[in-house]
Write a protein that holds these residues in place. Structure first.
Motif, mmCIF file in Angstrom:
data_model
loop_
_atom_site.group_PDB
_atom_site.id
_atom_site.type_symbol
_atom_site.label_atom_id
_atom_site.label_comp_id
_atom_site.label_asym_id
_atom_site.label_seq_id
_atom_site.Cartn_x
_atom_site.Cartn_y
_atom_site.Cartn_z
ATOM 1 N N GLU A 9 0.833 -1.213 0.000
ATOM 2 C CA GLU A 9 0.000 0.000 0.000
ATOM 3 C C GLU A 9 0.864 1.259 0.000
ATOM 4 N N ASP A 10 1.966 1.244 0.758
ATOM 5 C CA ASP A 10 2.882 2.390 0.769
ATOM 6 C C ASP A 10 3.430 2.641 -0.632
ATOM 7 N N ILE A 11 3.814 1.572 -1.293
ATOM 8 C CA ILE A 11 4.396 1.675 -2.635
ATOM 9 C C ILE A 11 3.355 2.192 -3.620
ATOM 10 N N ILE A 12 2.157 1.625 -3.580
ATOM 11 C CA ILE A 12 1.085 2.038 -4.497
ATOM 12 C C ILE A 12 0.703 3.487 -4.242
ATOM 13 N N SER A 13 0.616 3.870 -2.978
ATOM 14 C CA SER A 13 0.276 5.252 -2.626
ATOM 15 C C SER A 13 1.325 6.221 -3.170
ATOM 16 N N ALA A 14 2.589 5.882 -3.023
ATOM 17 C CA ALA A 14 3.658 6.741 -3.539
ATOM 18 C C ALA A 14 3.586 6.832 -5.061
ATOM 19 N N GLY A 15 3.303 5.706 -5.721
ATOM 20 C CA GLY A 15 3.162 5.710 -7.187
ATOM 21 C C GLY A 15 2.006 6.580 -7.630
ATOM 22 N N LYS A 16 0.881 6.495 -6.910
ATOM 23 C CA LYS A 16 -0.289 7.325 -7.242
ATOM 24 C C LYS A 16 0.035 8.801 -7.045
ATOM 25 N N ARG A 17 0.779 9.117 -5.990
ATOM 26 C CA ARG A 17 1.153 10.500 -5.729
ATOM 27 C C ARG A 17 2.014 11.042 -6.877
ATOM 28 N N ILE A 30 9.748 6.040 -6.940
ATOM 29 C CA ILE A 30 8.994 5.623 -5.755
ATOM 30 C C ILE A 30 9.943 5.434 -4.582
ATOM 31 N N LYS A 31 11.087 4.835 -4.835
ATOM 32 C CA LYS A 31 12.073 4.610 -3.774
ATOM 33 C C LYS A 31 12.511 5.929 -3.154
ATOM 34 N N VAL A 32 12.774 6.926 -4.013
ATOM 35 C CA VAL A 32 13.192 8.234 -3.518
ATOM 36 C C VAL A 32 12.075 8.862 -2.685
ATOM 37 N N LEU A 33 10.841 8.759 -3.182
ATOM 38 C CA LEU A 33 9.706 9.332 -2.461
ATOM 39 C C LEU A 33 9.510 8.660 -1.104
ATOM 40 N N LEU A 34 9.701 7.334 -1.059
ATOM 41 C CA LEU A 34 9.541 6.596 0.205
ATOM 42 C C LEU A 34 10.745 6.791 1.128
ATOM 43 N N GLY A 35 11.865 7.086 0.542
ATOM 44 C CA GLY A 35 13.075 7.226 1.348
ATOM 45 C C GLY A 35 13.804 5.910 1.530
#
Length: 180
Positions: A9-17, A30-35
């Protein structure tokens, strides 16, 4: 196996963002956005989400005929189709790139292994030659020492013989000088 730091869900949410911000949705973005996170896992989760969401959507967007003109509907439909095609192409290219990287990695690893084995074999041969050379040098040094010892003995014997010859020569002269 270690539990992932980020949920699907974290990954999908970041992708949607990222998508909402009209930014390219890639595993690294996505990795950069998640940290953080594993790009391979992120890509797998996102690709699965994209495929699942595309299969649940209808092929053409629902349009209210009263709100949009024919040209606008056509542009919206084309835009949607182009976006879908671009997303699919990006997914396919990322999959191909991933496979290519794996293939290149395997080939590189095989070549490294081959070269390492060749060098190890050559190293073994050189070590064997070195050991044989050291044995030969040791044998030659022993032979030289024996020859030097023998030479010293022969030299001493020569000196003794010269002294004996000298002594005998003196005695002979003395005997010749004595009157009978």
């Amino acid at each position: 196996m270690r539990k992932p730091t980020f949920t699907d869900e974290d990954i999908i949410s970041a992708g949607k963002r990222l998508k909402a911000e009209n930014k390219p949705v890639t595993a690294n973005a996505i990795k950069v956005l998640l940290g953080g996170g594993n790009p391979t896992r992120i890509k797998t989760v996102w690709d699965r989400y994209v495929v699942d969401s595309e299969s649940s959507e209808q092929e053409s967007p629902k349009l209210n005929d009263g709100e949009l003109g024919t040209e606008e509907r056509l542009m919206l439909y084309l835009s949607h189709s182009v976006d879908q095609a671009a997303a699919k192409a990006e997914t396919v290219f990322e999959l191909l790139l991933s496979e290519l990287k794996k293939s290149i990695g395997r080939e590189f690893e095989q070549e490294v292994t081959k070269q390492t084995n060749n060098l190890a074999f050559e190293n073994g041969e050189l070590k064997a030659e070195l050991r044989a050379s050291k044995r030969r040098i040791s044998q030659l040094e022993e032979f030289r020492e024996g020859e030097q010892k023998r030479l010293r003995e022969v030299s001493r014997e020569k000196d003794r013989l010269e002294e004996t010859v000298e002594s005998l020569t003196r005695q002979l002269r003395e005997l010749q000088q004595k009157p009978d």
